[in-house]
Scaffold this active site. Structure first.
Site, PDB file in Angstrom:
ATOM      1  N   GLU A 248     -11.382 -51.465 -56.560  1.00  0.00           N
ATOM      2  CA  GLU A 248     -11.886 -50.439 -57.688  1.00  0.00           C
ATOM      3  C   GLU A 248     -10.574 -49.793 -58.129  1.00  0.00           C
ATOM      4  O   GLU A 248      -9.543 -49.534 -57.464  1.00  0.00           O
ATOM      5  CB  GLU A 248     -12.576 -49.685 -57.013  1.00  0.00           C
ATOM      6  N   LYS A 250      -8.396 -46.462 -58.879  1.00  0.00           N
ATOM      7  CA  LYS A 250      -8.060 -45.475 -58.049  1.00  0.00           C
ATOM      8  C   LYS A 250      -7.906 -44.264 -58.962  1.00  0.00           C
ATOM      9  O   LYS A 250      -6.689 -44.224 -59.578  1.00  0.00           O
ATOM     10  CB  LYS A 250      -7.103 -45.667 -56.852  1.00  0.00           C
ATOM     11  N   ARG A 255     -11.954 -35.761 -55.433  1.00  0.00           N
ATOM     12  CA  ARG A 255     -13.055 -36.213 -54.679  1.00  0.00           C
ATOM     13  C   ARG A 255     -14.498 -35.580 -54.809  1.00  0.00           C
ATOM     14  O   ARG A 255     -14.409 -33.929 -54.604  1.00  0.00           O
ATOM     15  CB  ARG A 255     -12.617 -36.461 -53.189  1.00  0.00           C
ATOM     16  N   ARG A 271     -13.582 -32.975 -50.748  1.00  0.00           N
ATOM     17  CA  ARG A 271     -13.112 -33.698 -49.805  1.00  0.00           C
ATOM     18  C   ARG A 271     -13.197 -32.887 -48.511  1.00  0.00           C
ATOM     19  O   ARG A 271     -13.290 -33.611 -47.459  1.00  0.00           O
ATOM     20  CB  ARG A 271     -11.830 -34.178 -50.067  1.00  0.00           C
ATOM     21  N   GLU A 300     -15.310 -39.698 -57.885  1.00  0.00           N
ATOM     22  CA  GLU A 300     -13.951 -38.795 -58.274  1.00  0.00           C
ATOM     23  C   GLU A 300     -14.047 -38.493 -59.520  1.00  0.00           C
ATOM     24  O   GLU A 300     -14.648 -39.302 -60.559  1.00  0.00           O
ATOM     25  CB  GLU A 300     -12.728 -39.777 -58.182  1.00  0.00           C
ATOM     26  N   PHE A 340     -18.407 -44.178 -57.071  1.00  0.00           N
ATOM     27  CA  PHE A 340     -18.207 -45.405 -56.466  1.00  0.00           C
ATOM     28  C   PHE A 340     -19.021 -45.751 -55.422  1.00  0.00           C
ATOM     29  O   PHE A 340     -18.952 -46.772 -54.798  1.00  0.00           O
ATOM     30  CB  PHE A 340     -16.778 -45.559 -56.122  1.00  0.00           C
ATOM     31  N   ARG A 416     -10.892 -43.149 -41.378  1.00  0.00           N
ATOM     32  CA  ARG A 416      -9.893 -43.868 -41.924  1.00  0.00           C
ATOM     33  C   ARG A 416      -9.883 -45.096 -41.532  1.00  0.00           C
ATOM     34  O   ARG A 416      -9.057 -45.368 -40.478  1.00  0.00           O
ATOM     35  CB  ARG A 416      -8.616 -43.067 -42.058  1.00  0.00           C
ATOM     36  N   LYS A 422      -5.947 -48.254 -49.665  1.00  0.00           N
ATOM     37  CA  LYS A 422      -5.393 -47.872 -50.860  1.00  0.00           C
ATOM     38  C   LYS A 422      -3.986 -48.567 -51.296  1.00  0.00           C
ATOM     39  O   LYS A 422      -3.112 -48.501 -50.550  1.00  0.00           O
ATOM     40  CB  LYS A 422      -5.167 -46.380 -51.179  1.00  0.00           C
TER      41      LYS A 422
HETATM   42  P1  ATP Z   1      -6.672 -39.421 -48.181  1.00  0.00           P
HETATM   43  O1  ATP Z   1      -7.973 -39.071 -48.894  1.00  0.00           O
HETATM   44  O2  ATP Z   1      -6.802 -40.907 -47.902  1.00  0.00           O
HETATM   45  O3  ATP Z   1      -6.422 -38.729 -46.771  1.00  0.00           O
HETATM   46  P2  ATP Z   1      -5.222 -38.414 -50.164  1.00  0.00           P
HETATM   47  O4  ATP Z   1      -5.971 -37.250 -50.139  1.00  0.00           O
HETATM   48  O5  ATP Z   1      -3.674 -38.236 -50.329  1.00  0.00           O
HETATM   49  O6  ATP Z   1      -5.357 -39.211 -48.992  1.00  0.00           O
HETATM   50  P3  ATP Z   1      -5.140 -40.865 -51.525  1.00  0.00           P
HETATM   51  O7  ATP Z   1      -4.054 -41.224 -50.828  1.00  0.00           O
HETATM   52  O8  ATP Z   1      -4.830 -40.419 -52.952  1.00  0.00           O
HETATM   53  O9  ATP Z   1      -5.650 -39.259 -51.285  1.00  0.00           O
HETATM   54  O10 ATP Z   1      -6.483 -41.656 -51.682  1.00  0.00           O
HETATM   55  C1  ATP Z   1      -7.738 -41.455 -51.382  1.00  0.00           C
HETATM   56  C2  ATP Z   1      -8.375 -40.546 -52.313  1.00  0.00           C
HETATM   57  O11 ATP Z   1      -8.437 -41.329 -53.420  1.00  0.00           O
HETATM   58  C3  ATP Z   1     -10.097 -40.581 -51.980  1.00  0.00           C
HETATM   59  O12 ATP Z   1     -10.065 -39.465 -50.944  1.00  0.00           O
HETATM   60  C4  ATP Z   1     -10.621 -40.321 -53.287  1.00  0.00           C
HETATM   61  O13 ATP Z   1     -10.548 -38.891 -53.602  1.00  0.00           O
HETATM   62  C5  ATP Z   1      -9.695 -41.033 -54.295  1.00  0.00           C
HETATM   63  N1  ATP Z   1     -10.375 -42.089 -54.841  1.00  0.00           N
HETATM   64  C6  ATP Z   1      -9.997 -42.126 -56.395  1.00  0.00           C
HETATM   65  N2  ATP Z   1     -10.734 -43.273 -56.559  1.00  0.00           N
HETATM   66  C7  ATP Z   1     -11.512 -43.772 -55.562  1.00  0.00           C
HETATM   67  C8  ATP Z   1     -12.243 -45.040 -55.394  1.00  0.00           C
HETATM   68  N3  ATP Z   1     -12.602 -45.937 -56.356  1.00  0.00           N
HETATM   69  N4  ATP Z   1     -12.759 -45.149 -54.130  1.00  0.00           N
HETATM   70  C9  ATP Z   1     -12.274 -44.268 -53.177  1.00  0.00           C
HETATM   71  N5  ATP Z   1     -11.689 -43.369 -53.232  1.00  0.00           N
HETATM   72  C10 ATP Z   1     -11.206 -43.075 -54.588  1.00  0.00           C
END
Ligand code: ATP
Length: 592
Positions: A248, A250, A255, A271, A300, A340, A416, A422
């Protein structure tokens, strides 16, 4: 239950550092409590009076708190404030001041119920006399407090309890008290992940043990703790972990967990489970189209440039968090929400269905276009090249990369795990040097930019072939005046068809003779399947693109198109950026 019992327990917790001992102290406190008291203890021990998502804030201002301590103790404001500077802890100050109180008047013993209800009253007081109510209620509690009670009440009121007890320690204590053993914490944790209200959970197990938990399920209005993704460094590793996948896009936005009631009410949660409905009135309005069913969606939200449709960097969305900027930000950076997942529909939790099933349901309820739309994704079956190509395409479109998901996995709230992975573009290195690029085409503007250009197609120069090769579409950094003058400035250079010296895979709305050079700064250089600069030089089938390009404001009239930054220079910049990223990663790994 007398509040003194709770205060003594907190005092003990402060002295302890071992987790097991803390659990034991809390367990004994729970065992003495009625179910409704267990609920209150659970909140208070975490320094709260309600679950976070209700947004009920205690944090009394320092001035008001000092005033109340003075009133309750009879110690003058000046002395209170002097003493506070010395002691530096509002709890110890209240404890000291209450100890100075003349013991002429009889006081009423504090109960847990009274303390809790007063705290709620303090938090909920609004309106013109709210300060007065807060001070009087707090002072009233202190007047009846023992010194040790005053210590904790003052800290809680100020939002500074900090006993060192985390949510999970509290769940352990609840498991020991009501389910017989810490081993059974997972039962509580599972519920806490879908219903993160520690008070409700405490009350349920205190009342009916395990049976009480059965009544707790995914509920509209209560945010589910989000599922999170693991991180990998390469596409190979993704394939190893999830060969058959949904890959998917990103999105680099915010979030958003969306709760929709059939009668049209909508709540949006971040989040961190805060209610973020207020800064997103446009998202809320767009969700009206879904009215008629109860549902919870995981999504998102990103900001887009209304002229180019380009997805903007995350910071642009954050303008909305400024208290008074919502209207303005909404107009400047409209939001598009990519959904999503669907977690709940018409009274039924869907989190235990496999993602494949949830996706099927999602596709029935969420359209593929519009401001609320389904995430863009691809089903890939173990094909590395396909995954890499899809990744590049995503980055080219302004994505942070991909989130890879196992179609057979359930929604693991608050976890997690390896069912979501990711794969991010490396974003560590910034493009420090600006580049000089040639304008070779333009795209018509929409909305506020109707009548002028929304974005320009920019190219680097290749002296070996005497060609101009595209490297980005640029729509940011222009002053309003520049913007309105663009058609006029470029009119003399318009060509009916693309100039043969311009190599482009993108079809511009208007083509120009390569003449005008602009200075451009971007965030970084990435691989891109749609730009021709550096095509096949780094990877077969890919060129290079400047991500988030902005006009610096400098029209390089002093440069002819052949003086522009060359294709080779861009390739070199990409390579040195990669080297820097590798070095940064090495340093980070060593530090870890
Ligand atoms: P995390 O949320 O994993 O702790 P982070 O806040 O730094 O880390 P990222 O590392 O960028 O965030 O990756 C996860 C985040 O990506 C998700 O919490 C969500 O907000 C975002 N995201 C974007 N597109 C998607 C998708 N298709 N599916 C799930 N999450 C997505």
């Amino acid at each position: 239950m007398k509040f003194i019992r709770v205060a003594e327990c907190y005092s003990k917790l402060e002295e302890l550092s071992g987790r097991l001992e803390m659990i034991d102290v809390l367990k004994r406190l729970f065992l003495e409590a009625r179910p409704d008291e267990a609920e209150k203890i659970a909140y208070l021990t975490l320094g709260k009076i309600a679950p976070d998502y209700e947004g009920l804030e205690l944090g009394l201002g320092e001035k008001l708190a000092l005033r109340a301590i003075s009133i309750a103790s009879g110690v003058s404001d000046q002395i209170i404030s002097k003493e506070y500077k010395k002691i530096g802890d509002i709890g110890k100050l209240a404890e000291w001041a209450v100890g100075k109180r003349p013991s002429l008047f009889g006081k009423e013993e504090l109960t847990l119920d009274r303390v809790f209800n007063s705290l709620i009253k303090i938090a909920k007081a609004t309106g013109s006399d709210s300060q007065d109510i807060k001070i009087r209620t707090f002072a009233g509690l202190l007047s009846d407090s023992e010194p040790i009670e005053a210590r904790y009440i003052a800290r809680i009121v100020m939002g500074r309890l900090r006993l060192g007890v985390q949510d999970m320690t509290l769940l352990d204590a609840l498991a020991e008290a009501y389910l017989g053993s810490r081993e059974r914490r997972s039962l509580l944790e599972e519920k806490y992940n879908i219903y993160p209200d520690i008070g409700r959970i405490a009350r349920a197990v205190a009342e009916k043990k395990e049976k009480g938990l059965e009544e707790i399920d995914v509920t509209l209005g209560v945010p589910i703790r989000p599922m999170l993704a693991q991180r990998v460094k390469s596409a190979d590793e993704v394939i190893e972990r999830i060969p058959k996948m949904y890959a998917e896009h990103k999105y680099d936005g915010e979030r958003m967990q969306i709760h929709i009631w059939r009668d049209g009410r909508v709540k949006l949660f971040s989040r961190r489970l805060e209610d973020i409905t207020a800064p997103y009135p446009d998202v809320r309005d767009a969700l009206k189209a879904f009215v008629g069913r109860d549902m919870i969606l995981d999504a998102e939200t990103v900001a887009v440039n209304p002229d180019t449709g380009e997805i903007l960097p995350f910071q642009e969305l954050m303008h909305r968090r400024r208290k008074y900027g919502v209207e303005e930000a909404m107009e400047q950076y409209p939001a598009v929400t990519y959904v999503f997942d669907v977690l709940y529909l018409d009274g039924k939790s869907l989190i235990n269905l496999p993602l494949r099933e949830r996706r099927r349901i999602l596709e029935e309820i969420v359209p593929k276009e519009g401001n609320i739309r389904e995430v863009i994704y691809k089903e890939i079956d173990g094909n590395l090249q396909e995954l890499e190509a899809f990744f590049e395409e995503a980055v080219e479109k302004g994505m942070e990369g991909l989130v890879i998901k196992d179609p057979n996995s359930r929604y693991q709230a608050g976890t997690r795990g390896w069912n979501w992975i990711k794969l991010k573009r490396s974003y560590i290195s910034k493009m420090i040097e600006p580049v000089d690029l040639v304008v070779v085409g333009a795209f018509m503007g929409r909305g506020k930019r109707a009548g002028t250009y929304g974005a320009l197609l920019m190219a680097a120069y290749d002296p070996k072939e005497d060609k101009y090769k595209t490297v980005c579409k640029m729509g940011s950094g222009f002053t309003d005046e520049d913007l309105s003058r663009l058609p006029e400035i470029f009119k003399p250079y318009i060509t009916e068809v693309r100039d043969p010296s311009v190599e482009s895979k993108i079809e511009a709305d208007v083509w120009f003779q390569p003449k005008i050079v602009l200075e451009v700064i971007g965030d970084e250089i990435t691989l891109s399947p749609v730009h021709t600069c550096g095509f096949n030089s780094i990877r077969k089938g890919s060129g290079l693109a400047i991500r988030f390009p902005r006009f610096t404001g400098r029209w390089r009239d002093d440069k002819g198109p052949e003086d522009a930054t060359t294709e080779d220079e861009i390739i070199q910049m990409y390579k040195s950026q990669l080297k820097e990223i590798k070095e940064e990663e090495k340093i980070k790994e060593e530090a870890a």
